[in-house]
Design an enzyme around this catalytic site. Structure first.
Site, short mmCIF file in Angstrom:
data_model
loop_
_atom_site.label_atom_id
_atom_site.label_comp_id
_atom_site.label_asym_id
_atom_site.label_seq_id
_atom_site.Cartn_x
_atom_site.Cartn_y
_atom_site.Cartn_z
N HIS A 256 -43.60 31.24 22.43
CA HIS A 256 -42.90 31.22 23.72
C HIS A 256 -43.26 29.95 24.46
CE1 HIS A 256 -41.57 32.42 27.75
NE2 HIS A 256 -40.81 33.30 27.13
N GLU A 315 -38.56 38.94 22.55
CA GLU A 315 -37.36 39.16 21.74
C GLU A 315 -37.63 40.12 20.59
OE1 GLU A 315 -34.79 37.87 22.88
OE2 GLU A 315 -35.34 36.05 23.95
C1 LIG Z 1 -39.97 29.75 21.59
C2 LIG Z 1 -40.28 28.38 21.00
C3 LIG Z 1 -39.01 27.52 21.07
C4 LIG Z 1 -41.40 27.74 21.80
O1 LIG Z 1 -41.54 26.48 21.39
P1 LIG Z 1 -42.66 25.49 21.91
O2 LIG Z 1 -43.43 25.99 23.06
O3 LIG Z 1 -41.99 24.19 22.09
O4 LIG Z 1 -43.63 25.49 20.74
P2 LIG Z 1 -43.90 24.20 19.92
O5 LIG Z 1 -42.63 23.65 19.43
O6 LIG Z 1 -44.75 23.33 20.79
O7 LIG Z 1 -44.70 24.79 18.72
C5 LIG Z 1 -46.05 24.50 18.44
C6 LIG Z 1 -46.23 24.54 16.94
O8 LIG Z 1 -46.00 25.89 16.49
C7 LIG Z 1 -44.89 25.92 15.60
N1 LIG Z 1 -44.12 27.10 15.93
C8 LIG Z 1 -43.71 27.49 17.16
N2 LIG Z 1 -43.04 28.64 17.07
C9 LIG Z 1 -43.04 28.98 15.77
C10 LIG Z 1 -42.48 30.06 15.06
N3 LIG Z 1 -41.82 31.03 15.69
N4 LIG Z 1 -42.65 30.10 13.73
C11 LIG Z 1 -43.31 29.13 13.09
N5 LIG Z 1 -43.85 28.08 13.70
C12 LIG Z 1 -43.72 28.00 15.03
C13 LIG Z 1 -44.12 24.64 15.83
O9 LIG Z 1 -43.44 24.25 14.65
C14 LIG Z 1 -45.23 23.69 16.17
O10 LIG Z 1 -45.86 23.29 15.00
P3 LIG Z 1 -46.46 21.80 14.87
O11 LIG Z 1 -47.44 21.66 16.02
O12 LIG Z 1 -47.09 21.81 13.53
O13 LIG Z 1 -45.30 20.87 15.00
C15 LIG Z 1 -40.71 28.51 19.53
O14 LIG Z 1 -41.91 29.23 19.49
C16 LIG Z 1 -39.68 29.14 18.63
O15 LIG Z 1 -38.79 28.44 18.16
N6 LIG Z 1 -39.81 30.47 18.33
C17 LIG Z 1 -38.91 31.15 17.45
C18 LIG Z 1 -37.60 31.51 18.08
C19 LIG Z 1 -37.70 32.65 19.03
O16 LIG Z 1 -38.30 33.68 18.77
N7 LIG Z 1 -37.04 32.46 20.17
C20 LIG Z 1 -37.05 33.39 21.23
C21 LIG Z 1 -37.97 32.91 22.29
S1 LIG Z 1 -38.09 34.00 23.66
#
Ligand SMILES: CC(C)(COP(=O)(O)OP(=O)(O)OC[C@H]1O[C@@H](n2cnc3c(N)ncnc32)[C@H](O)[C@@H]1OP(=O)(O)O)[C@@H](O)C(=O)NCCC(=O)NCCS
Length: 377
Positions: A256, A315
């Site tokens: 998140h 979610e």
């Molecule tokens: C919600 C979300 C966009 C948050 O993104 P964020 O805060 O920008 O997190 P980051 O992109 O900084 O992620 C940090 C690291 O964890 C990884 N990561 C984050 N969410 C992940 C997931 N669901 N599965 C696998 N890896 C994940 C990223 O690839 C990143 O890896 P890296 O540092 O090696 O590049 C992301 O967690 C995501 O895409 N989740 C899955 C989709 C989802 O469930 N969406 C509904 C959200 S309410």
């Protein structure tokens, strides 16, 4: 030159008494109450009243408010006609909701300009629109609302045509309470921007629906559940999830942007799902499967992304809970809207009370000094 805050991240633009989101502490407070206490115990009517009045209703207030909502559930014939046309054109439910929401002040007569009454009408009718549209799209006739049921129970009744069990009604109510408000998210901000211009409540709500429809906001609870079903058996989860992470894909339902510890809403909905299951609401054992997948996913995320603090998000449990309530994937975001609409109305009222037009700046980075060549001859 002013500093640019892309996405307005970290910029506070309003004071609110409605909700407080603390991502570092994993805390969500709704009008003073921790979501963990409020959502599973209060009725949706109580929560709406709380948000709109900054206090819980006493018995008489609650009775009156319940009656007011129940009396407003029927949608105007023109709205129903529009839903029929939208269903014939196979429009997405969020598009149908957006269009229908814009018609809601047809025939409002005496309550025109009365934001309190209009707000109640909009909240009451959102559930009717979603349920009616879903039935129309499947070639069924809408089920008329029942005034003797509470909001959540009536919504399930209008969707299925059956009076829901107390456990199902309670589960939906807990869901609606959990998602009712969440700080200045994109749709809430949209509603406040529109209100800040002096525009009307219906316009603000229609704008908010438009903002919520976008996949970056409305979220994607569907894929989280699809992943669980695709895995199908906890014994296959590790291999499946490992391969997915190694391909660089994200596990749906985890991580998140704001919550860097566990999302408190995931906990509330997880507990609500567990209660529904205990009441016999999970004949196919989906809860056990999802819990097993979650456990392995969290272990693997810690292994592959140590220190990133990736936790189960709202979610994941939204998908599970709504699925157990027999609400289809296509209705996940519209059902979310049926809860959040009460928060939007609360924010519009708050904005109106201490209004200042929301008018940020942009920094021009385009060309300068271009000259308009006048053709001669
Ligand atoms: C919600 C979300 C966009 C948050 O993104 P964020 O805060 O920008 O997190 P980051 O992109 O900084 O992620 C940090 C690291 O964890 C990884 N990561 C984050 N969410 C992940 C997931 N669901 N599965 C696998 N890896 C994940 C990223 O690839 C990143 O890896 P890296 O540092 O090696 O590049 C992301 O967690 C995501 O895409 N989740 C899955 C989709 C989802 O469930 N969406 C509904 C959200 S309410």
């Amino acid at each position: 030159m002013p500093t640019i805050h892309h996405g307005l991240e970290g910029i506070a633009v309003a004071e609110t008494v409605l909700s407080s989101v603390d991502g570092e502490r994993g805390e969500l407070i709704i009008a003073g109450y921790p979501v963990e206490e409020l959502a599973p115990n209060a009725s949706f009517e109580q929560v709406i009243y709380l948000l709109w009045n900054d206090r819980l209703p006493d018995d008489a207030d609650l009775e009156a408010f319940r009656g007011e909502l129940a009396a407003q559930r029927e949608i105007p014939p023109a709205t129903l006609d529009l839903l029929r046309s939208a269903a014939a054109a196979r429009m997405e439910t969020m598009d149908a909701l957006r269009m229908a929401a814009g018609t809601l002040d047809l025939g409002i007569g005496a309550i025109a300009g009365d934001d309190d009454a209009l707000g109640a009408m909009i909240v009451a009718r959102f559930a009717t629109i979603v349920a009616a549209y879903w039935r129309l799209k499947r070639g069924e006739e809408p089920v008329s609302p029942r005034a003797d049921l509470d909001h959540a129970a009536n919504m399930l009744y209008m969707l299925t045509g059956r009076e829901p069990s107390a456990a199902s009604a309670r589960a939906l109510e807990t869901y609606l309470n959990t998602v009712v408000d969440h700080g200045l998210n994109a749709s809430t901000f949209t509603a406040r921007v529109i209100t800040s211009t002096g525009s009307d409540l219906t316009s603000a709500i229609v704008g908010a629906v438009g903002a919520l429809k976008g996949p970056l906001h409305g979220g994607a609870p569907g894929p989280a559940l699809d992943m669980v079903f695709e895995i199908g058996d906890v014994a296959r989860a590790e291999e499946y999830l490992r391969a997915k992470i190694e391909r660089g894909e994200r596990l749906m339902g985890f991580g998140h942007r704001v919550y860097k510890v566990r999302d408190p809403r995931a906990d509330v909905l997880g507990a609500a799902t567990e209660r529904l299951r205990s009441a016999g609401g999970d004949p196919e054992g989906v809860y056990e499967l999802a819990r097993g997948v979650e456990r392995i996913a969290l272990e693997l995320l810690e292994e592959y992304k140590p220190g990133r603090r990736l936790q189960t998000n709202v979610e994941f449990y939204t998908a599970l809970l709504l699925h157990l309530l027999e609400i289809p994937t296509e209705l996940f975001t519209p059902t979310f809207a049926a809860g959040r609409v009460a928060g939007w109305v609360a924010h519009c009222r708050e904005q109106r009370r201490r209004n200042r037009i929301i008018r940020p700046q942009s920094v021009y980075v385009g060309e300068r000094g271009r000259r308009w060549e006048v053709e001669v001859g």
